[in-house]
Design an enzyme around this catalytic site. Structure first.
Site, PDB file in Angstrom:
ATOM      1  N   GLU A 125      -7.204 -10.703  -6.639  1.00 29.80           N
ATOM      2  CA  GLU A 125      -8.342  -9.789  -6.839  1.00 29.80           C
ATOM      3  C   GLU A 125      -8.497  -9.412  -8.313  1.00 29.80           C
ATOM      4  O   GLU A 125      -9.610  -9.324  -8.834  1.00 29.80           O
ATOM      5  CB  GLU A 125      -8.155  -8.533  -5.991  1.00 29.80           C
ATOM      6  CG  GLU A 125      -8.306  -8.810  -4.504  1.00 29.80           C
ATOM      7  CD  GLU A 125      -7.916  -7.626  -3.629  1.00 29.80           C
ATOM      8  OE1 GLU A 125      -8.101  -7.720  -2.420  1.00 29.80           O
ATOM      9  OE2 GLU A 125      -7.419  -6.610  -4.156  1.00 29.80           O
TER      10      GLU A 125
ATOM     11  N   SER B  61       0.857  -1.192   0.000  1.00 35.29           N
ATOM     12  CA  SER B  61       0.000   0.000   0.000  1.00 35.29           C
ATOM     13  C   SER B  61       0.887   1.233   0.000  1.00 35.29           C
ATOM     14  O   SER B  61       1.965   1.242   0.594  1.00 35.29           O
ATOM     15  CB  SER B  61      -0.887  -0.016   1.235  1.00 35.29           C
ATOM     16  OG  SER B  61      -1.303   1.293   1.567  1.00 35.29           O
TER      17      SER B  61
ATOM     18  N   LYS C  72       0.846  -3.243   5.015  1.00 37.93           N
ATOM     19  CA  LYS C  72      -0.028  -4.010   4.127  1.00 37.93           C
ATOM     20  C   LYS C  72       0.712  -4.896   3.124  1.00 37.93           C
ATOM     21  O   LYS C  72       1.739  -4.517   2.581  1.00 37.93           O
ATOM     22  CB  LYS C  72      -0.936  -3.064   3.342  1.00 37.93           C
ATOM     23  CG  LYS C  72      -1.933  -2.343   4.211  1.00 37.93           C
ATOM     24  CD  LYS C  72      -3.152  -3.201   4.467  1.00 37.93           C
ATOM     25  CE  LYS C  72      -3.977  -3.179   3.262  1.00 37.93           C
ATOM     26  NZ  LYS C  72      -5.379  -3.211   3.436  1.00 37.93           N
TER      27      LYS C  72
END
Ligand code: ARG
Length: 457
Positions: A289, A276, A282
């Site tokens: 995804e 991130s 993160k």
């Protein structure tokens, strides 16, 4: 060079030309266009429609065009209408008069039908190979995890214990079916449309069987109108690709859940995750995804082509030019997704102890506790009620079924005895399920044997 200027007195409006042209995307077909043309002129010469000298000159010219495109010395001229015009006009520039005979007994309608078939026929096999690569990885995980107990879920609620091997085995079956769909499509589509002309065949004595055999088809198509108007094979392929994406997307969804901070069943390798820009901690499952996300795009291609085709009268209509961009995009998308997914899966770490712990903590052995009572003479419906009471009791105390004392068991039903602990252990719950298709090790070993034979074939 325009292939059709003769009967026109005015120049084409530039916007019309641009709107009509397909060269920006059908240039992907240059190899197929040239290979198809080589087969076509070989047949024309065999039938004495062209001389051998003309045939040899044309083939030499076509091969030089292919080579020069491949080695980068010939750029595809995007001011041409389509790849067919580009190849033909380049040929005429290079070899002169003989080049003007290439299009004898042929229309762009059967030509483009042939080019698309040759292109997709190869791609069906490429996708099939990529599915096989994935199956090899899945089968390896199956072999390595015959004893890795985990919860099986229904409604995303813990249901009964299984093994990671068994869970992976479900995906093996899916991608195996995908491959058999691809082979079905290949066999059904593998008939040559060339020689169908614009729609009504031709008066030249073409040998369509011969052209078909030169191009590796099982034979020629049997109706010239259908040949130029058929895009079923693309719809079938897009449908098979959509199903592959649906399978990948479900797999991705599970990996995203398993990789979440709450589950921690798996850890995606650093090489296959992303960070991130603001939150330093993160590590995101972006690849999973994106594969899940791209599924919608492939479905879109299928819906788009089905809709394009639904109102078309026989035979060729220009609407069908729309088949190309969406088919190419779907093929490229699925190939990319399969390759990336396989890499991600092969490098993913499974947190086996977390999986086992999770299986132990969710009453996944409750069905087996009920079966225990049934084996001791209790009717199943009564047994179900008794074990329901046990679960309620355990939830209140914050313990698992096998953490109850025998006295506690007996206080709810006197039928329970000390062998209940063995009957509801994770090992028993899994290993007693050994009918074919079930998660027990003996059953799974047989399935893996099947898989290996299948992968070798
Ligand atoms: N670019 C066209 C297509 O993709 C080629 C066939 C053109 N045929 C025609 N009659 N305009 O469908």
């Amino acid at each position: 060079m325009k292939l059709w200027g003769g009967r026109f007195t005015k120049e084409t409006n530039q916007l019309v030309f641009n709107f009509n042209a397909s060269i920006t995307f059908d240039q992907k077909l240059f190899r197929q266009d040239i290979d198809g043309s080589i087969a076509h002129v070989s047949m024309l010469a065999k039938q004495e429609i062209l001389t051998d000298v003309e045939k040899d000159t044309i083939i030499k010219g076509l091969l030089s065009i292919k080579e020069d495109i491949l080695n980068g010395t010939l750029a595809i001229d995007e001011t041409q209408e389509d790849i067919h015009s580009f190849v033909e006009s380049t040929l005429i520039n290079r070899i002169g008069e003989a080049g003007k005979k290439l299009h004898t007994g042929r229309s762009r309608n059967d030509q483009v039908a042939l080019d698309m078939k040759l292109y997709t026929r190869d791609e069906v096999l490429h996708v099939n190979d990529l599915c096989k690569d994935l199956l090899v990885v899945i089968n390896q995980i199956m072999k390595d995890n015959l004893d890795t107990y985990m919860p099986g879920f229904t409604h995303l609620q813990k249901a009964q214990p299984i093994t990671l091997s068994h869970h992976m085995g479900a995906y093996f079956e899916m991608f195996k079916r995908d491959r058999s769909r691809l082979i079905d499509i290949y066999n059904r589509m593998n008939y040559s449309p060339i020689g169908s002309g614009a729609l009504a065949g031709t008066t030249y004595p073409l040998d369509r069987e011969y052209t078909a055999s030169l191009l590796g088809f099982a034979g020629p198509t049997l109706n010239s109108m259908d040949s130029v108007a058929d895009r079923d094979y693309l719809i079938e392929f897009l449908s098979a690709l959509s199903i592959i994406m649906m399978h990948l997307s479900r797999f991705c969804e599970e990996i995203i859940i398993w990789n979440s901070n709450e589950y921690q069943f798996v850890e995606i390798d650093d090489a296959y995750s992303t960070g991130s820009s603001i939150m330093p901690q993160k590590k995101n499952p972006d690849i999973a995804e994106l594969v899940r996300g791209k599924t919608g795009r492939v479905y879109g291609s299928l819906m788009s082509l089905l809709t394009t085709m639904k109102g078309l009268p026989l035979a060729y209509n220009k609407d069908m030019q729309e088949d190309k961009e969406l088919t190419f995009d779907a093929i490229d998308t699925v190939k990319g997704c399969l390759a990336l997914f396989t890499g991600m899966l092969a490098t993913m770490k499974f947190n086996k102890s977390t999986m086992v712990l999770s299986a132990k903590n969710g009453f996944t052995n409750a069905t087996d506790a009920a079966d225990y009572l049934v084996n001791h003479g209790v009717a199943f419906r009564d047994a179900h009620g008794i074990v329901g009471q046990l679960v309620l009791y355990c939830i209140e105390k914050g313990i698992a079924l096998d953490e109850m004392t025998l006295e506690e068991f007996k206080s709810i039903s006197p039928v329970f005895d000390s062998d209940i602990y063995d009957a509801i252990s994770l090992e028993t719950c899994v290993e007693k399920r050994n009918i074919i298709g079930a998660p027990g090790k003996v059953a799974m070993e047989k399935v893996i044997q099947h898989n290996e034979t299948y992968l070798k074939a």
